[in-house]
Design an enzyme around this catalytic site. Structure first.
Site, PDB file in Angstrom:
ATOM      1  N   ALA A  46     -59.684 -60.827  -0.821  1.00 14.90           N
ATOM      2  CA  ALA A  46     -59.103 -62.004  -0.173  1.00 14.90           C
ATOM      3  C   ALA A  46     -58.784 -62.996  -1.288  1.00 14.90           C
ATOM      4  CB  ALA A  46     -60.093 -62.596   0.815  1.00 14.90           C
TER       5      ALA A  46
ATOM      6  N   GLY B 137     -62.959 -71.542  -1.940  1.00 15.22           N
ATOM      7  CA  GLY B 137     -63.113 -70.085  -1.835  1.00 15.22           C
ATOM      8  C   GLY B 137     -62.975 -69.625  -0.407  1.00 15.22           C
ATOM      9  N   ASN B 138     -63.339 -68.393  -0.149  1.00 17.77           N
ATOM     10  CA  ASN B 138     -63.287 -67.860   1.211  1.00 17.77           C
ATOM     11  C   ASN B 138     -64.544 -67.038   1.466  1.00 17.77           C
ATOM     12  OD1 ASN B 138     -62.722 -64.945   0.539  1.00 17.77           O
ATOM     13  ND2 ASN B 138     -61.016 -65.939  -0.500  1.00 17.77           N
ATOM     14  N   ARG B 139     -64.688 -66.566   2.694  1.00 20.65           N
ATOM     15  CA  ARG B 139     -65.962 -65.949   3.088  1.00 20.65           C
ATOM     16  C   ARG B 139     -65.993 -64.435   2.877  1.00 20.65           C
ATOM     17  NH1 ARG B 139     -66.128 -66.807   8.593  1.00 20.65           N
ATOM     18  NH2 ARG B 139     -68.080 -65.682   8.576  1.00 20.65           N
ATOM     19  N   SER B 140     -65.037 -63.889   2.176  1.00 23.31           N
ATOM     20  CA  SER B 140     -65.062 -62.439   1.958  1.00 23.31           C
ATOM     21  C   SER B 140     -66.267 -62.053   1.076  1.00 23.31           C
ATOM     22  CB  SER B 140     -63.770 -61.993   1.276  1.00 23.31           C
ATOM     23  OG  SER B 140     -63.875 -60.639   0.932  1.00 23.31           O
TER      24      SER B 140
END
Ligand code: C5P
Length: 409
Positions: free
Chosen positions: A283, A215-218
């Site tokens: 994102a 995943g990502n940090r958005s």
């Protein structure tokens, strides 16, 4: 920004008064200045401290307090909108006849602001010819009546009379505020009235196995701020949230939660079909594991290194651009770590061409900037690659700046 208005929320004495707290909260989160006027009966159902904490303003109920400042007139005059939720049969009768025997009645009579009421009472009272006539009178004067819904009432009975849910009331009130355009000068009030806006927010996650994901940090803060700001400007908003780590305001009634990129794609394709404006603020994971394991990947099987095979995800934004119809506007985002301003701009311009969207919002992300923080700094490029806006500050103010540009198209 000046589209944040003064809303007087009147609360009458019915059990649904507890739900008025959510109405007040939603208006506050939209950035409005909210002043609660509660009847004495309302305060038997709900405490003043709760309402003061949520509205962030003193709560007034007594006609004979603040007489020197002519409070009953001042409250009415200051309002851009008055919302009464719940409106009991008694309050409705008083409004219809223009009675002013309490602070709320006085404030309403002293105001020229639009009035939205959410009736709440038992079915028999709602169907009573007196109430029916009073409602007809109010409607004929241009009062917006939200609900009531039909469903479970206070006792064991069910039927029409149940107060509409807070998000429905907020949506109706926001629409009234937008279309009435009681403008304080900016020209932005209601500039998205009647527009259907679809906004993606958050970050997609791709499962590797039942317990892990890429995943990502958005957090979704910027996308939710855009959705909130669009709603406050009168748009009918659908928010598609990918793993949001931020609360969604009550006023955003149509929120669809998704997890993966493919789920986001399906939800966006469906929602965008009817939209006037699409904003892809999410994102999106560029790749997903080729295979999602049904059982947890175990260290014993993998040894000291683990190689994952990933497959490219579809480009949702490019797909939306390719299949759009009519005059639909599409806005993309570019979150980049490039430290050099000129190079960042070059990357943004190349991305704009690749995606084919109408506007591209460029923001720098890094360990400390962009993701999951409250502030943001963006550049907005138009289709030709020209910088048409720069904004820095809270994600809410950045959202408004982006919408200023887009709504002005
Ligand atoms: O290519 P990049 O990920 O930098 O593009 C960013 C923009 O494209 C964002 O608006 C993002 O929501 C969108 N995007 C997409 N589908 C992808 C990757 C990004 O819609 N697979």
């Amino acid at each position: 920004m000046s589209q944040h208005r003064t809303i007087v929320v009147g609360i009458a004495g019915g059990i649904a008064a507890y739900k008025a707290v959510s109405v007040v909260r939603a208006f506050v989160l939209q950035g409005h200045s909210v002043h609660v006027v509660a009847t004495d009966a309302a305060l038997r159902f709900i405490g003043k401290p709760t309402l003061e904490a949520i509205s962030r303003n003193p709560v007034h109920s007594d006609l004979y307090e603040g007489v020197a400042e002519v409070r009953h007139v001042a409250i009415g005059q200051s309002a851009d909108l008055i919302v009464i939720a719940p409106a009991t049969a008694n309050t409705i009768a008083k409004l219809a006849t223009g009675l002013a025997d309490d602070l709320l009645g006085n404030a309403v009579l002293a105001s020229t602001a639009p009035l939205v009421i959410a009736p709440a009472m038992h079915t028999e009272m709602w169907n009573n010819p007196a109430t029916v006539a009073n409602i007809a009178t109010l409607r004929s004067r241009g009062v917006t009546i939200v609900g009531p819904g039909s469903g479970r009432l206070t006792g064991s009975d069910t039927g029409p009379g149940r107060m509409s849910e807070p998000d429905e009331i907020v949506e109706a009130a926001t629409a009234v505020l937008a279309t009435e355009g009681r403008d304080s000068g900016s020209g932005t009030v209601g500039d998205l009235a009647g527009k259907r806006v679809v906004i993606s927010a958050g970050g997609t996650r791709e499962p590797l196995d039942p317990v892990r994901f890429l995943g990502n940090r958005s957090s979704g803060k910027q996308g939710v701020a855009l959705a909130t700001a669009a709603g406050a400007r009168g748009a009918s908003v659908t928010l598609i949230g990918a793993n949001l780590e931020v609360a969604v305001p009550d006023g955003l009634r149509r929120t669809i939660n998704v997890g993966t990129t493919l789920e986001l794609q399906e939800a966006m394709d469906e929602a965008a079909r009817e939209a006037d404006l699409v904003i892809m603020a999410a994102a999106v994971a560029d790749y997903r594991p080729t295979e999602v394991r049904q059982g947890k990947i175990r260290k014993e099987e993998t040894g000291d290194t683990l190689t994952l095979e990933l497959v490219k995800n579809p480009d949702i934004l490019a797909g939306l651009v390719a299949t759009r119809s009519g005059n639909q506007l599409i806005v993309g985002f570019a979150a980049e770590t490039e430290p050099d301003d000129d190079r960042l701009l070059e990357i943004g311009r190349a991305k704009l061409v690749r995606k084919g969207c109408d506007f591209l919002v460029i923001n720098r992300v890094g360990w400390q900037e962009g993701f999951a923080v409250d502030d943001n700094r963006v550049l907005v490029l138009d289709r030709g690659g020209d910088i048409v806006a720069e904004a820095a500050g809270s994600k809410m103010s950045v959202a408004d700046r982006i919408l200023d540009v887009v709504a002005g198209t």
